[in-house]
Design a protein around this motif. Structure first.
Motif, PDB file in Angstrom:
ATOM      1  N   LEU A 633       0.860  -1.184   0.000  1.00 38.05           N
ATOM      2  CA  LEU A 633       0.000   0.000   0.000  1.00 38.05           C
ATOM      3  C   LEU A 633       0.892   1.230   0.000  1.00 38.05           C
ATOM      4  CD1 LEU A 633      -2.546  -1.180   2.724  1.00 38.05           C
ATOM      5  CD2 LEU A 633      -2.970  -1.074   0.271  1.00 38.05           C
ATOM      6  N   THR A 634       0.832   2.046  -1.055  1.00 34.51           N
ATOM      7  CA  THR A 634       1.806   3.127  -1.213  1.00 34.51           C
ATOM      8  C   THR A 634       1.215   4.276  -2.020  1.00 34.51           C
ATOM      9  OG1 THR A 634       3.987   3.665  -2.148  1.00 34.51           O
ATOM     10  CG2 THR A 634       2.726   1.950  -3.258  1.00 34.51           C
ATOM     11  N   ASN A 635       1.866   5.441  -1.941  1.00 36.63           N
ATOM     12  CA  ASN A 635       1.526   6.552  -2.825  1.00 36.63           C
ATOM     13  C   ASN A 635       2.393   6.550  -4.081  1.00 36.63           C
ATOM     14  OD1 ASN A 635       4.001   7.348  -1.796  1.00 36.63           O
ATOM     15  ND2 ASN A 635       3.393   9.484  -1.501  1.00 36.63           N
ATOM     16  N   GLY A 636       3.219   5.519  -4.250  1.00 37.35           N
ATOM     17  CA  GLY A 636       4.076   5.403  -5.429  1.00 37.35           C
ATOM     18  C   GLY A 636       5.489   5.893  -5.218  1.00 37.35           C
ATOM     19  N   GLY A 637       5.771   6.524  -4.077  1.00 31.40           N
ATOM     20  CA  GLY A 637       7.122   6.998  -3.813  1.00 31.40           C
ATOM     21  C   GLY A 637       8.036   5.875  -3.345  1.00 31.40           C
ATOM     22  N   LEU A 655       3.112 -14.009  -4.413  1.00 28.76           N
ATOM     23  CA  LEU A 655       2.503 -12.983  -5.258  1.00 28.76           C
ATOM     24  C   LEU A 655       2.694 -11.598  -4.645  1.00 28.76           C
ATOM     25  CD1 LEU A 655       0.515 -12.134  -7.576  1.00 28.76           C
ATOM     26  CD2 LEU A 655      -1.298 -12.405  -5.898  1.00 28.76           C
ATOM     27  N   VAL A 656       2.989 -10.611  -5.489  1.00 27.34           N
ATOM     28  CA  VAL A 656       3.109  -9.220  -5.046  1.00 27.34           C
ATOM     29  C   VAL A 656       1.972  -8.417  -5.676  1.00 27.34           C
ATOM     30  CG1 VAL A 656       4.540  -7.151  -4.982  1.00 27.34           C
ATOM     31  CG2 VAL A 656       5.597  -9.415  -4.822  1.00 27.34           C
ATOM     32  N   PHE A 657       1.125  -7.841  -4.834  1.00 28.94           N
ATOM     33  CA  PHE A 657      -0.023  -7.052  -5.265  1.00 28.94           C
ATOM     34  C   PHE A 657       0.249  -5.604  -4.874  1.00 28.94           C
ATOM     35  CE2 PHE A 657      -4.398  -8.163  -6.624  1.00 28.94           C
ATOM     36  CZ  PHE A 657      -4.904  -6.878  -6.726  1.00 28.94           C
ATOM     37  N   VAL A 658       0.235  -4.670  -5.835  1.00 33.27           N
ATOM     38  CA  VAL A 658       0.571  -3.267  -5.565  1.00 33.27           C
ATOM     39  C   VAL A 658      -0.690  -2.415  -5.649  1.00 33.27           C
ATOM     40  CG1 VAL A 658       1.934  -1.278  -6.273  1.00 33.27           C
ATOM     41  CG2 VAL A 658       2.898  -3.579  -6.482  1.00 33.27           C
ATOM     42  N   VAL A 659      -0.999  -1.714  -4.562  1.00 33.95           N
ATOM     43  CA  VAL A 659      -2.118  -0.771  -4.527  1.00 33.95           C
ATOM     44  C   VAL A 659      -1.523   0.619  -4.354  1.00 33.95           C
ATOM     45  CG1 VAL A 659      -4.242  -0.090  -3.353  1.00 33.95           C
ATOM     46  CG2 VAL A 659      -3.603  -2.522  -3.477  1.00 33.95           C
ATOM     47  N   VAL A 660      -1.681   1.469  -5.370  1.00 31.48           N
ATOM     48  CA  VAL A 660      -1.061   2.799  -5.338  1.00 31.48           C
ATOM     49  C   VAL A 660      -2.159   3.856  -5.354  1.00 31.48           C
ATOM     50  CG1 VAL A 660      -0.804   2.893  -7.840  1.00 31.48           C
ATOM     51  CG2 VAL A 660       0.658   4.302  -6.410  1.00 31.48           C
ATOM     52  N   ILE A 661      -1.979   4.879  -4.522  1.00 31.79           N
ATOM     53  CA  ILE A 661      -2.967   5.944  -4.401  1.00 31.79           C
ATOM     54  C   ILE A 661      -2.344   7.243  -4.906  1.00 31.79           C
ATOM     55  CG2 ILE A 661      -4.443   7.247  -2.827  1.00 31.79           C
ATOM     56  CD1 ILE A 661      -3.117   3.907  -1.684  1.00 31.79           C
ATOM     57  N   GLY A 662      -3.042   7.914  -5.841  1.00 34.63           N
ATOM     58  CA  GLY A 662      -2.545   9.181  -6.368  1.00 34.63           C
ATOM     59  C   GLY A 662      -1.746   8.988  -7.632  1.00 34.63           C
ATOM     60  N   ASP A 663      -1.062  10.068  -8.063  1.00 37.18           N
ATOM     61  CA  ASP A 663      -0.260  10.038  -9.287  1.00 37.18           C
ATOM     62  C   ASP A 663       1.053   9.325  -9.029  1.00 37.18           C
ATOM     63  OD1 ASP A 663      -2.195  11.501 -10.609  1.00 37.18           O
ATOM     64  OD2 ASP A 663      -1.334  13.423  -9.982  1.00 37.18           O
ATOM     65  N   ARG A 666       3.536   4.784 -13.805  1.00 43.68           N
ATOM     66  CA  ARG A 666       2.925   3.471 -14.045  1.00 43.68           C
ATOM     67  C   ARG A 666       3.966   2.438 -14.467  1.00 43.68           C
ATOM     68  NH1 ARG A 666      -1.840   0.946 -14.686  1.00 43.68           N
ATOM     69  NH2 ARG A 666      -1.991  -0.703 -16.244  1.00 43.68           N
ATOM     70  N   ASP A 667       4.964   2.837 -15.284  1.00 42.36           N
ATOM     71  CA  ASP A 667       5.967   1.871 -15.755  1.00 42.36           C
ATOM     72  C   ASP A 667       6.731   1.261 -14.587  1.00 42.36           C
ATOM     73  OD1 ASP A 667       5.181   2.361 -18.309  1.00 42.36           O
ATOM     74  OD2 ASP A 667       6.834   3.720 -18.787  1.00 42.36           O
ATOM     75  N   THR A 668       7.129   2.107 -13.639  1.00 43.03           N
ATOM     76  CA  THR A 668       7.850   1.613 -12.459  1.00 43.03           C
ATOM     77  C   THR A 668       6.976   0.665 -11.655  1.00 43.03           C
ATOM     78  OG1 THR A 668       9.110   3.682 -12.344  1.00 43.03           O
ATOM     79  CG2 THR A 668       9.073   2.312 -10.363  1.00 43.03           C
ATOM     80  N   LEU A 669       5.712   1.041 -11.455  1.00 43.24           N
ATOM     81  CA  LEU A 669       4.802   0.212 -10.662  1.00 43.24           C
ATOM     82  C   LEU A 669       4.534  -1.122 -11.346  1.00 43.24           C
ATOM     83  CD1 LEU A 669       2.314   3.052  -9.727  1.00 43.24           C
ATOM     84  CD2 LEU A 669       3.979   2.000  -8.210  1.00 43.24           C
ATOM     85  N   LEU A 670       4.443  -1.115 -12.679  1.00 46.95           N
ATOM     86  CA  LEU A 670       4.212  -2.368 -13.404  1.00 46.95           C
ATOM     87  C   LEU A 670       5.368  -3.333 -13.231  1.00 46.95           C
ATOM     88  CD1 LEU A 670       2.490  -1.462 -16.805  1.00 46.95           C
ATOM     89  CD2 LEU A 670       1.691  -3.043 -15.058  1.00 46.95           C
ATOM     90  N   ARG A 671       6.587  -2.793 -13.196  1.00 51.10           N
ATOM     91  CA  ARG A 671       7.747  -3.673 -12.998  1.00 51.10           C
ATOM     92  C   ARG A 671       7.699  -4.310 -11.611  1.00 51.10           C
ATOM     93  NH1 ARG A 671      10.445   0.433 -15.891  1.00 51.10           N
ATOM     94  NH2 ARG A 671      11.202   1.413 -13.978  1.00 51.10           N
ATOM     95  N   VAL A 672       7.178  -3.592 -10.635  1.00 50.58           N
ATOM     96  CA  VAL A 672       7.080  -4.150  -9.281  1.00 50.58           C
ATOM     97  C   VAL A 672       5.958  -5.182  -9.216  1.00 50.58           C
ATOM     98  CG1 VAL A 672       6.700  -3.619  -6.846  1.00 50.58           C
ATOM     99  CG2 VAL A 672       7.994  -2.024  -8.272  1.00 50.58           C
ATOM    100  N   ILE A 682      -5.545   3.932  -7.641  1.00 44.24           N
ATOM    101  CA  ILE A 682      -6.705   4.594  -7.042  1.00 44.24           C
ATOM    102  C   ILE A 682      -6.416   6.087  -6.962  1.00 44.24           C
ATOM    103  CG2 ILE A 682      -8.214   4.674  -5.020  1.00 44.24           C
ATOM    104  CD1 ILE A 682      -7.335   1.793  -4.405  1.00 44.24           C
ATOM    105  N   SER A 683      -7.412   6.901  -7.307  1.00 42.41           N
ATOM    106  CA  SER A 683      -7.170   8.345  -7.419  1.00 42.41           C
ATOM    107  C   SER A 683      -6.980   9.034  -6.070  1.00 42.41           C
ATOM    108  CB  SER A 683      -8.323   9.003  -8.183  1.00 42.41           C
ATOM    109  OG  SER A 683      -9.554   8.743  -7.525  1.00 42.41           O
ATOM    110  N   SER A 684      -7.669   8.578  -5.013  1.00 42.21           N
ATOM    111  CA  SER A 684      -7.555   9.261  -3.719  1.00 42.21           C
ATOM    112  C   SER A 684      -7.666   8.248  -2.578  1.00 42.21           C
ATOM    113  CB  SER A 684      -8.649  10.321  -3.581  1.00 42.21           C
ATOM    114  OG  SER A 684      -9.929   9.704  -3.470  1.00 42.21           O
TER     115      SER A 684
END
Length: 780
Positions: A633-637, A655-663, A666-672, A682-684
């Motif tokens: 669970l992260t804001n992407g930082g 399995l690694v499931f990534v839930v990111v909130i905010g901007d 995407r490329d970095t998050l997809l690799r994770v 998720i937007s907020s």
């Protein structure tokens, strides 16, 4: 012999060579060029122009081109051998043909070649080859190819030595670089020059052209279906020319003393002009897998090389690789769509709802579908133009949907809910003595706030056993939650197109009517990694804690079913509690409240490494034979260092499931995440609660997948896990015990124990390990 000349070039938007063909054909030529492979007994010598007219930058591009061309050659001792000579004022042997015998060695040596500079003495370089031959070559016992890479601006004559080289049966290719003088390159190249002159600016095209020329005579035949085609092309160069700019008044003296007269004198200027040379280009073109248009139902074919492809399927399709309609809903329900046709949704919105219904039916309504579907529409009044169960096939149903008309009155959602609760499910059973007791589901489609109260009507409908699902934009989110009585039964779309992307989610919501939430009966080891850095902030960190707190209610927490661990992280990870710390939902709830906010920088990579080495381990409570999931669970930082640890987890069956909130990137998050299926954006933070069911469902799906008992390795202290029928055993070295947990005392011999799957590990008060088989649970 084959000789290849490499000529430096400046990469301009305007190419120095252009094939007159459409973009699809250009793409096919480039794709084939990347896959060319000349495998034959062949000596190839690169003659590389290293003069000042080329310059260091273009010389580096020449080297790059030579390296790319090596990819198309099967370099090994008994097949293709490669050597290189650099020439400027004098020729210099960089390496003979027998020095490097693998493709990697040759490419590395080409990279190390240093620009020498000097005048452009191409003729002298050719005389060197006439005198020395191919250094390290096989003495004409195999075909010889000379590849000259140059700008064709020699400071001496090249015609005679070029002719003498070709008379020795050396095949000569001339490759232009920078702004090449094509006339000289044609003098250097073998006949026909159209098939032996290329431009280094497009390495894939040049590799294709060279391969096309050699196929049949030297190289092995091309792949089945591939053929050499002729295309009109144009070669260009920039030349400096003198042109008359005009005349101006000048004064000229006369023979008489002190006499002058006015006259007109010409004024010239120099400019660079583009010179065009029409030609023909011969290139190999191979059939692409997408040429046969294999993707159905509007799917987009994406080629992968010459023989593979994948289809990007529209929502509702993907039942197979060619975008066949997905299988129908596996659940039997009576389903009524309650569609808003008031002025508030506008005619455009109403037509969008009709398209959505048709797409949904295509996706889920098969010939043997166990569900009955109907449609009601409302404004000031309510009507049911399509009764539940009236149609059993999608085609006739969609014709009825096409006949629905927009009315445009007021938005009385409350009145509509009263009506469908009383009259919406009056379909007559096929046999009078058969009781139609399927679950009843109402899906409300609206984008306009109701002009009458909805709460009492919605409660009345729910009390009568109707399962309500609300679909709408964020504008009506609060009202949808009031109608359904549960935010988890609302589906909110962000824009009109996003409505169609919600079809799979709607399918799951409908089929959840008769199923328990979560995965209460699935064995699972689950770890949450929660970003507690300053980038998230204390206020939003509390949202993430709330998400973990409410998520745990979907699981049965005990040693036999689900174990949960919680790790918070900033620059360093911190284990709040391990997998085997808490064995009840109440104890887990109290522990989640104690999770600290750290407030420094974020490093998701260190958190995932910590989970791999210090959480998902047997000694910390992880159970062999049980599926394992990590939810980040992260804001992407701080995700830049997380891709490699995430892949390490996946390689070990976690399995690694990534839930990111905010901007976030995407490329970095997809690799994770490793796949878009395991990434939720998720937007907020406020919206996090609405995605909880989706995330839990995905986790529960993974909990049902097969497990490798040896991933992650249950053996401690470098023990080796070996699978056995019905279980596994740990092969220990210097240690003993079922998991190599005890050091062997002097005089003892190491022992291994065979363990069954789903085994339990417990430490007794005496310090001994006890193992018991965990019972399997099946879903009722």
């Amino acid at each position: 012999s084959i000789c290849i000349f490499l000529l430096p070039q400046v990469l301009l938007v305007l190419g120095m060579q252009k094939i007159h063909a459409d973009q699809e054909m250009i793409g096919k030529i480039s794709a084939a060029g990347q896959l060319m492979q000349c495998s034959a007994s062949l000596d190839v010598l690169f003659l590389l122009d290293g003069s000042y007219s080329i310059g260091k930058g273009s010389f580096e591009r020449s080297k790059h081109f030579a390296g790319k061309l090596c990819d198309a050659l099967d370099i090994r001792p008994d097949r293709v051998r490669v050597g290189m000579i650099q020439f400027s004022s004098t020729p210099h042997l960089e390496f003979p043909l027998d020095s490097y015998l693998t493709k990697q060695e040759v490419k590395e040596r080409i990279k190390r070649t240093v620009f020498r500079g000097g005048s452009t003495e191409t003729g002298r370089a050719l005389k060197y080859i006439l005198h020395k031959g191919f250094p390290g070559g096989r003495n004409s016992s195999v075909p010889e190819v000379l590849i000259i890479i140059s700008d064709g601006k020699s400071q001496g004559s090249t015609a005679v030595p070029a002719m003498q080289v070709k008379e020795r049966h050396i095949t000569v290719f001339a490759v232009g670089i920078k702004f090449p003088r094509w006339e000289e390159l044609q003098v250097l190249a073998s006949e026909s020059t159209d098939q032996h002159v290329f431009f280094a600016g497009d390495a894939d095209d040049a590799a294709n052209g060279l391969y096309s020329t050699l196929t049949g005579s030297v190289c092995s035949a091309s792949a089945p279906g591939c053929k050499v085609e002729s295309h009109p092309c144009e070669r260009r160069t920039l030349e400096t020319v003198k042109e008359l700019a005009g005349n101006y008044v000048c004064w000229k003296g006369l023979k008489q003393p002190n006499a002058v007269r006015a006259s007109l004198c010409p004024f010239y200027r120099w400019k660079r002009v583009l010179i065009k040379h029409p030609s023909r280009c011969f290139r190999t073109v191979c059939p692409e897998p997408c040429d046969s248009q294999p993707c159905q139902n509007g799917g987009t074919c994406v080629p992968e090389g010459l023989d593979k492809y994948h289809c990007l399927c529209p929502v509702g399709y993907g039942g197979d690789i060619h975008c066949a309609p997905k299988l129908s809903l596996e659940c039997g329900v009576d389903l009524l769509f309650l569609m808003d046709s008031s002025a508030g949704v506008t005619l455009e919105g109403f037509l969008r709802y009709k398209a959505f219904l048709k797409r949904f039916l295509q996706a889920v309504m098969g010939r043997d579908s166990p569900m009955n579907v109907g449609v009601a529409q409302y404004d000031n009044n309510i009507r049911i133009p399509i009764e539940v169960g009236q149609h059993k096939d999608a085609f006739s149903f969609m014709k009825s949907i096409d006949a629905l008309n927009f009315s445009g009155g007021g938005t009385l959602t409350g009145r509509a809910l009263w009506y469908v609760a009383q009259h919406g499910f009056r379909s007559t059973p096929v046999f009078a003595d058969v009781q139609d007791d399927l679950p009843r589901v109402v899906v409300l489609l609206t984008d306009s706030r109701s002009q009458d109260p909805v709460a009492e009507a919605a409660k009345y409908a729910r009390d009568r056993g109707l399962f309500l699902i609300g679909v709408g934009s964020s504008f009506v989110r609060a009202e949808l939650a009031e109608v359904t009585g549960n935010p988890k039964q609302t589906i909110v779309y962000s824009d009109p197109q996003d409505l169609f992307n919600r079809i799979p989610e709607l399918q799951r919501r409908i089929c959840s009517v008769d199923s328990p939430e979560g995965c209460q009966a699935q064995s699972l080891d689950l770890a949450f990694a929660v970003d507690a850095s300053a980038g998230v902030g204390l206020e939003d960190f509390l949202w993430l804690k709330d998400f973990v707190r409410s998520s745990h209610l979907h699981f049965s927490i005990n040693r036999d079913v689900t174990q949960i661990a919680l790790v918070v992280y900033g620059s360093q990870p911190h284990t709040v509690f391990a997998l085997d710390t808490h064995t009840s939902n109440s104890a887990l709830l109290q522990a989640i409240d104690q999770a600290p906010f750290l407030g420094d920088s974020a490093s998701a990579g260190s958190a995932l490494l910590h989970i791999y080495g210090d959480v998902m381990t047997v000694q910390k409570g992880a159970r062999p034979g049980v599926n394992k999931v990590v939810v980040v669970l992260t804001n992407g930082g701080g995700m830049e260092d997380a891709a490699t640890p995430a892949q390490q987890l996946r390689d070990n069956g976690i399995l690694v499931f990534v839930v990111v909130i905010g901007d976030a990137q995407r490329d970095t998050l997809l690799r994770v995440a490793g796949s878009p299926s395991y990434l939720v954006h998720i937007s907020s933070y406020e919206d996090l609660q609405y995605y909880q069911d989706l995330i839990i469902e995905r986790i529960c799906e993974e909990a049902k997948s097969p497990v490798n008992l040896c991933k992650p390795n249950p053996c401690m202290n470098q023990g080796v896990c070996i699978l056995r029928p019905g279980g596994y055993r740990c092969e220990c070295h210097g240690w003993e015990g079922p998991h190599c947990e005890s050091r062997v005392l002097r005089g003892d011999s190491p022992r291994s124990a065979v363990l069954p799957p789903h085994s339990h590990v417990q430490r007794s008060s005496t310090g001994l390990w006890h193992f018991s088989r965990a019972p399997r649970h099946t879903k009722k």
